[in-house]
Design a protein around this motif. Structure first.
Motif, short mmCIF file in Angstrom:
data_model
loop_
_atom_site.label_atom_id
_atom_site.label_comp_id
_atom_site.label_asym_id
_atom_site.label_seq_id
_atom_site.Cartn_x
_atom_site.Cartn_y
_atom_site.Cartn_z
N THR A 1 0.83 -1.20 0.00
CA THR A 1 0.00 0.00 0.00
C THR A 1 0.87 1.25 0.00
O THR A 1 0.61 2.20 -0.75
N LEU A 2 1.90 1.25 0.83
CA LEU A 2 2.82 2.40 0.85
C LEU A 2 3.51 2.58 -0.50
O LEU A 2 3.66 3.71 -0.98
N VAL A 3 3.93 1.49 -1.10
CA VAL A 3 4.58 1.57 -2.42
C VAL A 3 3.61 2.16 -3.44
O VAL A 3 3.97 3.04 -4.23
N ASP A 4 2.37 1.68 -3.44
CA ASP A 4 1.37 2.19 -4.38
C ASP A 4 1.14 3.69 -4.18
O ASP A 4 1.00 4.45 -5.16
N LEU A 5 1.10 4.13 -2.94
CA LEU A 5 0.89 5.54 -2.65
C LEU A 5 2.06 6.40 -3.08
O LEU A 5 1.88 7.50 -3.63
N ARG A 6 3.26 5.91 -2.86
CA ARG A 6 4.43 6.69 -3.28
C ARG A 6 4.58 6.73 -4.79
O ARG A 6 5.06 7.72 -5.36
#
Length: 299
Positions: free
Chosen positions: A208-213
């Motif tokens: 999720t963090l990767v997708d957001l970044r």
């Protein structure tokens, strides 16, 4: 955590009651209400909930009542702006219920409130926490065109748990599309929030963090999910504070988020995060110093 009390807290509450305005702080019984309303080094902040107390959606983590929608109050944008000016808030957060029942889902009402605040209190920084507007770009653009300082939209949880956590009209990709549009078409800081303790796996949180970044989100917050009532989703786990600290380091040091507020009692609208934005936007501090200011305020 500061208990709700003192002259400043009373002043804010009175200004809200006089205009029949609602805040998420009260509706959600936020544990940080005393800290935010009372302020530590200045006038403080408040999170206004627009467009009524009832939501057109029924997310299983949220205690806001569903259905029985009321007409919009045409005076609400001006009343919110007058309250902000009277209280002397240096930072205001606007959020709302979902209003899928309205032709523009309330986007125009939201945008007008932003503009009224800008006219009445031009020095006040404005953060908005918006619905997904069913992913309709023209409606999201109404918010962008009103030029708030921060535009937030919450993904709430990892992709696998979107249902049963969120209403079926919401969705992971739809939320990412909103944040992506904001980042591409606006100079505002972008922000989102993730709840932990719902049964997510670490690799899902990381993804999720990767997708957001990948779409350029600037700020992320992590908080512990707490069950509002027995009819809501059960808490799957109470996450240790060390885990929250680990996710903060991953977000900032590994993945490059500008700021991450992470802790059991952190909520999407959280004073430390607002101080971070103030330090960057108003004080023109560098990234590390802005983080230090925000961390010091939350100790």
């Amino acid at each position: 955590m500061q208990a709700p009390s003192g002259n400043r807290f009373t002043e804010v509450k009175s200004a809200l009651r006089d205009r029949d305005l609602h805040t998420v702080c009260e509706e959600a019984n936020c544990p940080n209400m005393g800290e935010c309303w009372s302020g530590r080094d200045g006038p403080g902040t408040a999170t206004f909930m627009l467009m009524g107390e009832r939501c057109s959606r029924g997310c299983n983590f949220c205690d806001v009542q569903t259905g029985g929608m009321d007409p919009l109050d045409p005076d609400e944008p001006a009343d919110v702006a007058a309250a902000v000016e009277e209280i002397g808030l240096d930072y205001v957060v606007l959020t709302s219920v979902d209003r899928d029942d309205l032709p523009d889902q309330g986007a125009g009402h939201f945008a007008e409130t932003i503009r009224e605040i800008t006219r009445a209190a031009p020095e006040t920084l404005v953060e908005v926490l918006i619905p997904d507007f069913q992913g309709e770009p023209d409606l999201v653009r109404k918010i962008i065109d009103a030029e708030p300082d921060v535009i937030a939209h919450n993904v709430e949880t990892v992709e696998r748990l979107q249902w049963p956590v969120r209403d079926r009209r919401a969705g992971y990709e739809q939320s990412l599309s909103v944040l992506d549009q904001v980042r591409r078409e606006s100079d505002a800081y972008t922000k989102t929030s993730i709840m932990l303790g719902l049964g997510e796996y670490d690799h899902e949180v990381y993804q999720t963090l990767v997708d957001l970044r990948e779409i350029g989100v600037d700020i992320v917050t992590f908080g512990q999910y707490l069950q509002p009532s027995r009819s809501h989703l059960d808490v799957f786990a109470y996450v240790h504070p060390d885990v929250f600290d680990t996710w903060r380091r991953v977000a900032e040091e590994e993945l490059g988020f500008s700021y991450c507020a992470s802790g059991p009692m952190v909520r999407s609208s959280y004073r430390a995060g607002e101080l971070f934005v103030e330090a960057l936007a108003r004080e023109e501090e560098n990234l590390d110093e802005a983080r230090r200011i925000a961390r010091a305020a939350s100790q």
